[in-house]
Design a protein around this motif. Structure first.
Motif, PDB file in Angstrom:
ATOM      1  N   GLN A  38       0.825  -1.205   0.000  1.00 53.58           N
ATOM      2  CA  GLN A  38       0.000   0.000   0.000  1.00 53.58           C
ATOM      3  C   GLN A  38       0.862   1.260   0.000  1.00 53.58           C
ATOM      4  OE1 GLN A  38      -3.339   0.202  -0.241  1.00 53.58           O
ATOM      5  NE2 GLN A  38      -3.188   2.440  -0.237  1.00 53.58           N
ATOM      6  N   ALA A  39       1.954   1.228   0.767  1.00 54.93           N
ATOM      7  CA  ALA A  39       2.819   2.407   0.857  1.00 54.93           C
ATOM      8  C   ALA A  39       3.471   2.745  -0.478  1.00 54.93           C
ATOM      9  CB  ALA A  39       3.891   2.180   1.917  1.00 54.93           C
ATOM     10  N   GLY A  40       3.682   1.745  -1.321  1.00 54.42           N
ATOM     11  CA  GLY A  40       4.349   1.989  -2.589  1.00 54.42           C
ATOM     12  C   GLY A  40       3.438   2.415  -3.715  1.00 54.42           C
ATOM     13  N   LEU A  41       2.142   2.429  -3.482  1.00 54.00           N
ATOM     14  CA  LEU A  41       1.205   2.806  -4.545  1.00 54.00           C
ATOM     15  C   LEU A  41       1.279   4.304  -4.841  1.00 54.00           C
ATOM     16  CD1 LEU A  41      -1.955   0.712  -3.552  1.00 54.00           C
ATOM     17  CD2 LEU A  41      -0.224   0.163  -5.268  1.00 54.00           C
ATOM     18  N   LYS A  42       1.234   4.648  -6.130  1.00 55.30           N
ATOM     19  CA  LYS A  42       1.215   6.043  -6.545  1.00 55.30           C
ATOM     20  C   LYS A  42      -0.232   6.500  -6.704  1.00 55.30           C
ATOM     21  CE  LYS A  42       5.590   5.729  -9.083  1.00 55.30           C
ATOM     22  NZ  LYS A  42       6.254   5.891 -10.405  1.00 55.30           N
ATOM     23  N   PRO A  43      -0.492   7.809  -6.575  1.00 57.11           N
ATOM     24  CA  PRO A  43      -1.868   8.311  -6.768  1.00 57.11           C
ATOM     25  C   PRO A  43      -2.347   8.025  -8.191  1.00 57.11           C
ATOM     26  CG  PRO A  43      -0.497   9.969  -5.717  1.00 57.11           C
ATOM     27  CD  PRO A  43       0.432   8.878  -6.153  1.00 57.11           C
ATOM     28  N   ASN A  44      -3.587   7.622  -8.323  1.00 51.57           N
ATOM     29  CA  ASN A  44      -4.160   7.369  -9.643  1.00 51.57           C
ATOM     30  C   ASN A  44      -4.497   8.680 -10.345  1.00 51.57           C
ATOM     31  OD1 ASN A  44      -4.166   4.516  -9.618  1.00 51.57           O
ATOM     32  ND2 ASN A  44      -5.953   4.521  -8.269  1.00 51.57           N
ATOM     33  N   PRO A  45      -4.402   8.714 -11.676  1.00 49.91           N
ATOM     34  CA  PRO A  45      -4.825   9.911 -12.415  1.00 49.91           C
ATOM     35  C   PRO A  45      -6.338  10.089 -12.309  1.00 49.91           C
ATOM     36  CG  PRO A  45      -4.302   8.136 -13.933  1.00 49.91           C
ATOM     37  CD  PRO A  45      -3.892   7.655 -12.574  1.00 49.91           C
ATOM     38  N   GLU A  46      -6.788  11.318 -12.516  1.00 50.93           N
ATOM     39  CA  GLU A  46      -8.213  11.636 -12.442  1.00 50.93           C
ATOM     40  C   GLU A  46      -8.708  12.113 -13.803  1.00 50.93           C
ATOM     41  OE1 GLU A  46      -9.116  14.388  -9.387  1.00 50.93           O
ATOM     42  OE2 GLU A  46      -8.247  13.149  -7.771  1.00 50.93           O
ATOM     43  N   LEU A  47      -9.861  11.620 -14.182  1.00 46.89           N
ATOM     44  CA  LEU A  47     -10.503  12.011 -15.434  1.00 46.89           C
ATOM     45  C   LEU A  47     -11.638  12.974 -15.110  1.00 46.89           C
ATOM     46  CD1 LEU A  47     -10.789  11.612 -18.524  1.00 46.89           C
ATOM     47  CD2 LEU A  47     -12.407   9.752 -18.012  1.00 46.89           C
ATOM     48  N   VAL A  63     -28.030  22.654 -26.779  1.00 45.57           N
ATOM     49  CA  VAL A  63     -26.603  22.354 -26.695  1.00 45.57           C
ATOM     50  C   VAL A  63     -25.835  22.961 -27.871  1.00 45.57           C
ATOM     51  CG1 VAL A  63     -26.957  20.235 -25.396  1.00 45.57           C
ATOM     52  CG2 VAL A  63     -26.973  20.166 -27.889  1.00 45.57           C
ATOM     53  N   LYS A  64     -26.495  23.901 -28.579  1.00 43.99           N
ATOM     54  CA  LYS A  64     -25.829  24.465 -29.755  1.00 43.99           C
ATOM     55  C   LYS A  64     -24.583  25.261 -29.377  1.00 43.99           C
ATOM     56  CE  LYS A  64     -30.102  24.830 -32.440  1.00 43.99           C
ATOM     57  NZ  LYS A  64     -31.036  25.766 -33.149  1.00 43.99           N
ATOM     58  N   SER A  65     -24.603  25.913 -28.208  1.00 47.08           N
ATOM     59  CA  SER A  65     -23.446  26.718 -27.773  1.00 47.08           C
ATOM     60  C   SER A  65     -22.615  26.007 -26.705  1.00 47.08           C
ATOM     61  CB  SER A  65     -23.935  28.070 -27.232  1.00 47.08           C
ATOM     62  OG  SER A  65     -24.643  28.783 -28.217  1.00 47.08           O
ATOM     63  N   ALA A  66     -22.800  24.711 -26.558  1.00 45.84           N
ATOM     64  CA  ALA A  66     -22.118  23.966 -25.485  1.00 45.84           C
ATOM     65  C   ALA A  66     -20.604  23.953 -25.686  1.00 45.84           C
ATOM     66  CB  ALA A  66     -22.644  22.550 -25.428  1.00 45.84           C
ATOM     67  N   GLU A  67     -19.932  23.995 -24.553  1.00 44.40           N
ATOM     68  CA  GLU A  67     -18.476  23.808 -24.529  1.00 44.40           C
ATOM     69  C   GLU A  67     -18.175  22.581 -23.677  1.00 44.40           C
ATOM     70  OE1 GLU A  67     -16.307  27.179 -23.273  1.00 44.40           O
ATOM     71  OE2 GLU A  67     -16.881  28.422 -24.980  1.00 44.40           O
ATOM     72  N   LEU A  68     -17.576  21.587 -24.259  1.00 41.91           N
ATOM     73  CA  LEU A  68     -17.273  20.323 -23.588  1.00 41.91           C
ATOM     74  C   LEU A  68     -15.765  20.256 -23.337  1.00 41.91           C
ATOM     75  CD1 LEU A  68     -18.031  17.461 -22.614  1.00 41.91           C
ATOM     76  CD2 LEU A  68     -17.651  16.685 -24.971  1.00 41.91           C
ATOM     77  N   THR A  69     -15.407  20.069 -22.070  1.00 42.45           N
ATOM     78  CA  THR A  69     -13.979  19.985 -21.719  1.00 42.45           C
ATOM     79  C   THR A  69     -13.691  18.618 -21.102  1.00 42.45           C
ATOM     80  OG1 THR A  69     -13.934  22.362 -21.276  1.00 42.45           O
ATOM     81  CG2 THR A  69     -12.098  21.048 -20.434  1.00 42.45           C
ATOM     82  N   LEU A  70     -12.730  17.942 -21.655  1.00 38.41           N
ATOM     83  CA  LEU A  70     -12.288  16.626 -21.158  1.00 38.41           C
ATOM     84  C   LEU A  70     -10.838  16.763 -20.697  1.00 38.41           C
ATOM     85  CD1 LEU A  70     -12.840  13.570 -20.819  1.00 38.41           C
ATOM     86  CD2 LEU A  70     -11.927  13.263 -23.134  1.00 38.41           C
ATOM     87  N   THR A  71     -10.571  16.499 -19.392  1.00 35.37           N
ATOM     88  CA  THR A  71      -9.214  16.679 -18.842  1.00 35.37           C
ATOM     89  C   THR A  71      -8.761  15.419 -18.126  1.00 35.37           C
ATOM     90  OG1 THR A  71     -10.079  17.615 -16.785  1.00 35.37           O
ATOM     91  CG2 THR A  71      -9.498  19.161 -18.533  1.00 35.37           C
ATOM     92  N   LEU A  72      -7.466  15.230 -18.128  1.00 32.38           N
ATOM     93  CA  LEU A  72      -6.810  14.142 -17.384  1.00 32.38           C
ATOM     94  C   LEU A  72      -5.757  14.784 -16.497  1.00 32.38           C
ATOM     95  CD1 LEU A  72      -6.642  11.029 -17.074  1.00 32.38           C
ATOM     96  CD2 LEU A  72      -4.769  11.082 -18.728  1.00 32.38           C
ATOM     97  N   SER A  73      -5.904  14.631 -15.173  1.00 38.51           N
ATOM     98  CA  SER A  73      -4.978  15.275 -14.223  1.00 38.51           C
ATOM     99  C   SER A  73      -4.272  14.222 -13.374  1.00 38.51           C
ATOM    100  CB  SER A  73      -5.732  16.254 -13.315  1.00 38.51           C
ATOM    101  OG  SER A  73      -6.734  15.584 -12.567  1.00 38.51           O
ATOM    102  N   GLN A  74      -3.098  14.592 -12.901  1.00 40.34           N
ATOM    103  CA  GLN A  74      -2.280  13.668 -12.106  1.00 40.34           C
ATOM    104  C   GLN A  74      -1.683  14.433 -10.917  1.00 40.34           C
ATOM    105  OE1 GLN A  74      -1.364  10.161 -12.439  1.00 40.34           O
ATOM    106  NE2 GLN A  74      -0.734  10.699 -10.368  1.00 40.34           N
ATOM    107  N   LEU A  75      -1.841  13.850  -9.718  1.00 37.36           N
ATOM    108  CA  LEU A  75      -1.223  14.415  -8.513  1.00 37.36           C
ATOM    109  C   LEU A  75       0.228  13.953  -8.453  1.00 37.36           C
ATOM    110  CD1 LEU A  75      -1.502  15.928  -5.764  1.00 37.36           C
ATOM    111  CD2 LEU A  75      -2.056  13.693  -4.762  1.00 37.36           C
ATOM    112  N   ILE A  76       1.130  14.906  -8.357  1.00 31.03           N
ATOM    113  CA  ILE A  76       2.555  14.590  -8.248  1.00 31.03           C
ATOM    114  C   ILE A  76       2.980  14.848  -6.802  1.00 31.03           C
ATOM    115  CG2 ILE A  76       4.870  15.151  -9.063  1.00 31.03           C
ATOM    116  CD1 ILE A  76       3.644  16.036 -11.683  1.00 31.03           C
TER     117      ILE A  76
END
Length: 404
Positions: A38-47, A63-76
């Motif tokens: 458990q101590a060696g596990l790294k944080p998982n990325p977030e979608l 939804v004609k003016s919709a803005e869709l944002t898809l991000t992938l983040s990682q805790l370092i």
């Protein structure tokens, strides 16, 4: 060795294999291994997914003016947090192993003490049987001499009372011996398959020098435990410091604008504002704990040195007392018995004088038995402190380290 006689090596092997106290340690080691994983596990990325400018009114209806944002983040993690966790988990496992070594020595010492209880009772049983035979012989002689009017009936009754008391003592010792045998077998959670043990209290192992025993303390289970505990406390302090350092979160993604029919890349970086150390209290607690562990190690070392010196001095004194009793007091008591016997045969002494001389001889033998048993028990305690082999037989110089 008969099927009903137990050797000390067999008793210790059975204890190591089947002691209830030691059987739980494999489970704890598996728990420690899981904690290391458990101590060696790294944080998982977030979608992350976000939709803006939808389900409004006017130009933003639907939804004609919709803005869709898809991000992938990682805790370092910064500050070597993962490495500190792994070090702490590894030392936690080492502390469990050190505790096992400490308990193993205690369990073996308990078995050795119970073994000595049986051995002492066997020796006392033989001593009581010897006293009973002596009194029975005296009673037989007194009975014959009473018929000739050479011994009073009161003396005969007094001898019968002694014989009866010795018979009762022997019966009580045999019952106590049965209890001691069961107590010994309880060290490996089993019913006894023996009724006697091997060994002689009269055989005293030779002691190493005090300097050798003090040097062996550096490898003793007690110091090993406190040393590991001190190292773990220091590692936990480093982990607390690492946990006080803020982490960095980076992200990347894609943004889709339906109204303009355009796509764009999105980059993000975030870090908490460390206006104060969020782990200040834990850091201070870990620092004090580390200081306490270092002080505890120092105190334990000093106490072990003092206890070792005290026990060694007591063993040396007991050895000298046993030697003096065997070389001076016992021969003198035997000489008195022989002189009294000759005087009894010539009519100078009566039966009471002869029994008194025999009683003094038996008491001298009993004192030696008690001193020998005390010597072995003190030796077990000394061996428990320094981690030396638990033995009952000798004479031979003891090794400087306890072996598996």
């Amino acid at each position: 060795m008969t099927a009903q006689e137990l050797a000390i090596t067999t008793a210790l092997e059975r204890t190591l294999t089947s002691s209830p106290q030691l059987q739980l340690y494999p489970y704890q080691l598996r728990i420690d291994e899981a904690k290391t994983l458990q101590a060696g596990l790294k944080p998982n990325p977030e979608l992350g997914v976000s939709v803006e400018n939808v389900l409004g009114n006017g130009s933003l209806s639907g939804v004609k003016s919709a803005e869709l944002t898809l991000t992938l983040s990682q805790l370092i993690e910064l500050g070597d947090k993962r490495q500190r966790r792994l070090e702490s988990a590894s030392l936690g496992k080492a502390l469990t192993q050190a505790q096992y070594e400490l308990d193993r020595v205690d369990v073996l010492a308990k078995t050795m003490t119970d073994y000595l209880d049986v051995l002492e009772l066997q020796t006392v049983r033989s001593w009581t049987a010897e006293r009973l035979v002596m009194e029975q012989n005296a009673l037989q002689v007194a009975t014959e001499r009473s018929r000739a009017g050479l011994v009073t009936d009161a003396d005969v009754l007094r001898l019968k009372s002694r014989v009866l008391k010795s018979q009762m003592d022997l019966k009580a010792i045999k019952a106590e011996l049965q209890v001691a045998v069961r107590q010994l077998a309880a060290n490996w959670s089993n019913e006894p398959d023996f009724d006697t043990v091997q060994g002689q209290l009269a055989v005293l192992p030779m002691l190493p020098s005090l300097n050798e025993m003090l040097a062996a303390l550096d490898s003793s289970p007690q110091l090993g435990f406190y040393l590991t505990q001190e190292r773990l406390a220091g590692t936990l302090q480093n982990l607390a410091i690492a946990n006080g350092q803020t982490d960095l979160t980076v992200g990347a993604g894609v943004r889709r604008n339906e109204q303009l029919n355009e796509n764009a890349f999105v980059l993000s970086v975030s870090m908490p504002l460390a206006l104060s150390n969020p782990n200040a209290g834990e850091i201070e607690a870990a620092r004090v704990t580390s200081e306490r562990s270092a002080h505890q190690l120092k105190l334990s070392r000093q106490q072990l040195q003092l206890s070792t010196g005290r026990l060694y001095q007591q063993l040396t004194l007991l050895s000298e007392q046993i030697h003096d009793q065997q070389q001076a007091i016992l021969p003198a008591a035997e000489s008195v018995v022989q002189s009294t016997l000759k005087g009894y045969e010539t009519g100078i002494f009566d039966m009471t004088d002869l029994l008194s001389a025999h009683e003094d001889l038996l008491n001298a033998k009993r004192n030696i038995i008690d001193a020998q048993a005390q010597f072995h028990r003190q030796l077990v305690e000394l061996e428990r402190l320094v981690g030396m082999p638990l033995v009952v037989n000798g004479p031979a110089a003891l090794p400087s380290r306890m072996k598996e």
